[in-house]
Structure formats: structure tokens, C-alpha cells
Design a protein around this motif. Structure first.
Motif, short mmCIF file in Angstrom:
data_model
loop_
_atom_site.label_atom_id
_atom_site.label_comp_id
_atom_site.label_asym_id
_atom_site.label_seq_id
_atom_site.Cartn_x
_atom_site.Cartn_y
_atom_site.Cartn_z
N MET A 1 89.76 59.69 45.56
CA MET A 1 90.94 58.85 45.46
C MET A 1 91.44 58.90 44.03
SD MET A 1 91.23 54.75 46.05
CE MET A 1 92.58 54.40 47.12
N LYS A 2 92.73 59.12 43.88
CA LYS A 2 93.34 59.13 42.55
C LYS A 2 94.20 57.89 42.38
CE LYS A 2 93.33 64.06 41.85
NZ LYS A 2 92.77 64.46 40.62
N LEU A 3 94.08 57.28 41.21
CA LEU A 3 94.88 56.13 40.84
C LEU A 3 95.57 56.42 39.52
CD1 LEU A 3 92.34 53.27 41.61
CD2 LEU A 3 94.28 53.98 43.02
N TYR A 4 96.73 55.84 39.33
CA TYR A 4 97.51 56.08 38.11
C TYR A 4 98.02 54.75 37.58
CZ TYR A 4 97.59 60.73 40.11
OH TYR A 4 97.21 61.93 40.66
N PHE A 5 98.05 54.65 36.26
CA PHE A 5 98.68 53.49 35.66
C PHE A 5 99.24 53.85 34.31
CE2 PHE A 5 94.34 53.07 34.15
CZ PHE A 5 94.45 52.54 32.88
N LYS A 6 100.21 53.07 33.91
CA LYS A 6 100.88 53.27 32.63
C LYS A 6 100.86 51.94 31.91
CE LYS A 6 104.42 55.90 31.94
NZ LYS A 6 105.67 56.58 31.69
N GLN A 7 100.32 51.96 30.69
CA GLN A 7 100.37 50.74 29.89
C GLN A 7 101.77 50.62 29.34
OE1 GLN A 7 97.14 51.18 27.11
NE2 GLN A 7 95.72 50.18 28.52
N LYS A 8 102.34 49.45 29.51
CA LYS A 8 103.73 49.23 29.15
C LYS A 8 103.91 49.15 27.64
CE LYS A 8 104.40 46.84 33.43
NZ LYS A 8 103.85 45.69 34.04
N VAL A 9 104.96 49.78 27.16
CA VAL A 9 105.33 49.72 25.75
C VAL A 9 106.32 48.58 25.58
CG1 VAL A 9 106.45 50.96 23.86
CG2 VAL A 9 104.97 52.18 25.46
N LEU A 10 106.09 47.74 24.59
CA LEU A 10 106.97 46.61 24.29
C LEU A 10 107.14 45.68 25.49
CD1 LEU A 10 109.71 48.49 22.25
CD2 LEU A 10 107.74 47.26 21.37
N SER A 11 106.07 45.43 26.20
CA SER A 11 106.11 44.55 27.37
C SER A 11 105.71 43.14 26.96
CB SER A 11 105.15 45.07 28.43
OG SER A 11 105.07 44.15 29.48
N PHE A 12 106.42 42.17 27.51
CA PHE A 12 106.09 40.78 27.23
C PHE A 12 105.09 40.23 28.24
CE2 PHE A 12 110.20 41.33 25.16
CZ PHE A 12 109.85 40.95 23.87
N THR A 13 104.89 40.94 29.34
CA THR A 13 103.89 40.52 30.30
C THR A 13 102.58 41.22 29.98
OG1 THR A 13 104.40 42.28 31.86
CG2 THR A 13 105.64 40.23 32.08
N GLN A 14 101.51 40.69 30.47
CA GLN A 14 100.20 41.26 30.20
C GLN A 14 99.59 41.80 31.49
OE1 GLN A 14 98.78 41.62 27.18
NE2 GLN A 14 100.63 40.81 26.28
N SER A 15 100.42 42.36 32.38
CA SER A 15 99.88 42.91 33.61
C SER A 15 100.29 44.37 33.75
CB SER A 15 100.35 42.11 34.82
OG SER A 15 101.73 42.26 35.01
N THR A 16 99.45 45.12 34.45
CA THR A 16 99.68 46.54 34.67
C THR A 16 99.44 46.85 36.14
OG1 THR A 16 98.94 47.07 32.44
CG2 THR A 16 98.92 48.86 34.03
N ASN A 17 100.41 47.51 36.77
CA ASN A 17 100.25 47.95 38.14
C ASN A 17 99.49 49.27 38.17
OD1 ASN A 17 101.59 45.78 39.34
ND2 ASN A 17 103.57 46.74 39.02
N ILE A 18 98.64 49.43 39.17
CA ILE A 18 97.85 50.64 39.35
C ILE A 18 98.26 51.24 40.69
CG2 ILE A 18 95.52 51.58 39.53
CD1 ILE A 18 94.73 48.99 37.83
N PHE A 19 98.72 52.48 40.68
CA PHE A 19 99.33 53.12 41.83
C PHE A 19 98.42 54.19 42.42
CE2 PHE A 19 102.59 51.78 38.87
CZ PHE A 19 103.49 51.12 39.68
N ASP A 20 98.63 54.48 43.72
CA ASP A 20 97.98 55.64 44.32
C ASP A 20 98.86 56.86 44.08
OD1 ASP A 20 100.06 55.52 46.20
OD2 ASP A 20 98.76 54.94 47.86
N GLU A 21 98.47 58.02 44.60
CA GLU A 21 99.21 59.25 44.34
C GLU A 21 100.58 59.28 45.01
OE1 GLU A 21 95.64 61.08 45.65
OE2 GLU A 21 95.96 59.32 46.88
N PHE A 22 100.86 58.32 45.91
CA PHE A 22 102.15 58.26 46.59
C PHE A 22 103.08 57.22 45.98
CE2 PHE A 22 98.84 59.41 49.69
CZ PHE A 22 99.21 60.73 49.89
#
Length: 157
Positions: free
Chosen positions: A1-22
Motif C-alpha cells: 500500500m502506498k500513501l502520500y502526503f505533503k507538508q503544507k508551506v505557510l499553513s495556519f492549520t496543523q493538520s496534514t491529509n494522507i492520500f492513497d495512490e488514487f
């Protein structure tokens, strides 16, 4: 299983979504803003908390505990070394090897592949790919990888 996430630049929230390959949101990692020590919650796509990572204070080296469904699983600890940062996982028979500052490492158990993380360079913000061998290890591997990232971040401060 592959998961992807991007840490937000200049984000005021402290949450990150983690996505599958789709591109489907599978998990959300959310930093608790008002806590004694760092704490990250992991929610599934139905917004149920499936795990969290908590900083253990009063230790010489950075240490974060991993909890899955409210149960303590392991501690991720930075080892005391002079030239190279090494990390280990107490409580699981998992071993971590690789280049931690480049976010390019793998986790094994008894020589068997569990998961790896790889940072994609030349993107806006930090983008990561996580490859997890067995679906039943997804939440635990994700929580351990988040804990490793917290330990690395704590070691750099």
C-alpha cells in the motif's frame, strides 16, 4: 500500500491529509496545539482516531510514544551518538535503517520489509511517499513514521 502526503508551506492549520495512490484521503494527522509536549493524532477517513503519538518529557534524548486505538505500542527514541543520528523502536521488533535527514529510510522486522518512506525533492513543500508492505500494519507503520519525524524535528531544535 502506498500513501502520500505533503507538508503544507505557510499553513495556519496543523493538520496534514494522507492520500492513497488514487488521491483519496485515507488518514489525517493533526497536531494538538495546546498540550504539554508534542502530540499528534491520526484519524481515519471516517474521522475516527486510530492512533496518536506523544512526546515523552524528562528524557535525555528525544522520545515519542506510539498509541494505536488508545493502547501503548512502542517508543521511538533517538540514540546517543556523536556523528550519525540513529533511532530505534522500543516495544516492537522493528529496525530502522537509512538516511533520516533525507527522509529516505526503511523499517524491517527480522529482515522482512515492513515500510519505507521517501521524500520527493523539488516540490513546493515537503512531499513524501510511504510504502507499507502489509495492509494490517498500515496504522502502526504510519504512527511510527510520524513518531520518527517528530523525533527528528525535536533533535533539530
Amino acid at each position: 500500500m502506498k500513501l502520500y502526503f505533503k507538508q503544507k508551506v505557510l499553513s495556519f492549520t496543523q493538520s496534514t491529509n494522507i492520500f492513497d495512490e488514487f488521491g483519496n484521503i485515507m488518514f489525517t494527522a493533526e497536531k494538538e496545539l495546546l498540550s504539554f509536549g508534542r502530540r499528534m493524532h491520526i484519524y481515519d477517513n471516517m474521522n475516527n482516531e486510530v492512533g496518536f503519538v506523544q512526546q515523552r518529557l524528562m528524557h535525555f534524548m528525544p522520545r515519542f510514544s506510539v498509541y494505536i486505538n488508545g493502547q501503548y505500542i512502542a517508543d521511538v527514541v533517538r540514540e546517543f551518538t556523536l556523528f550519525k543520528h540513529n533511532y530505534h523502536i522500543e516495544g516492537l521488533n522493528w529496525k530502522i535503517d537509512g538516511d533520516f535527514f533525507a527522509h529516505d529510510y526503511r523499517i524491517t522486522c527480522g529482515g522482512q520489509y515492513i515500510a519505507s518512506i521517501h521524500k520527493h525533492w523539488m516540490t513546493w513543500g515537503d512531499s513524501f511517499e510511504i510504502d507499507i508492505a502489509y495492509q494490517q500494519d498500515t496504522v502502526m507503520a504510519l504512527a511510527v513514521i510520524i513518531a520518527i519525524d517528530c523525533v527528528i524535528d525535536q533533535s533539530q531544535n
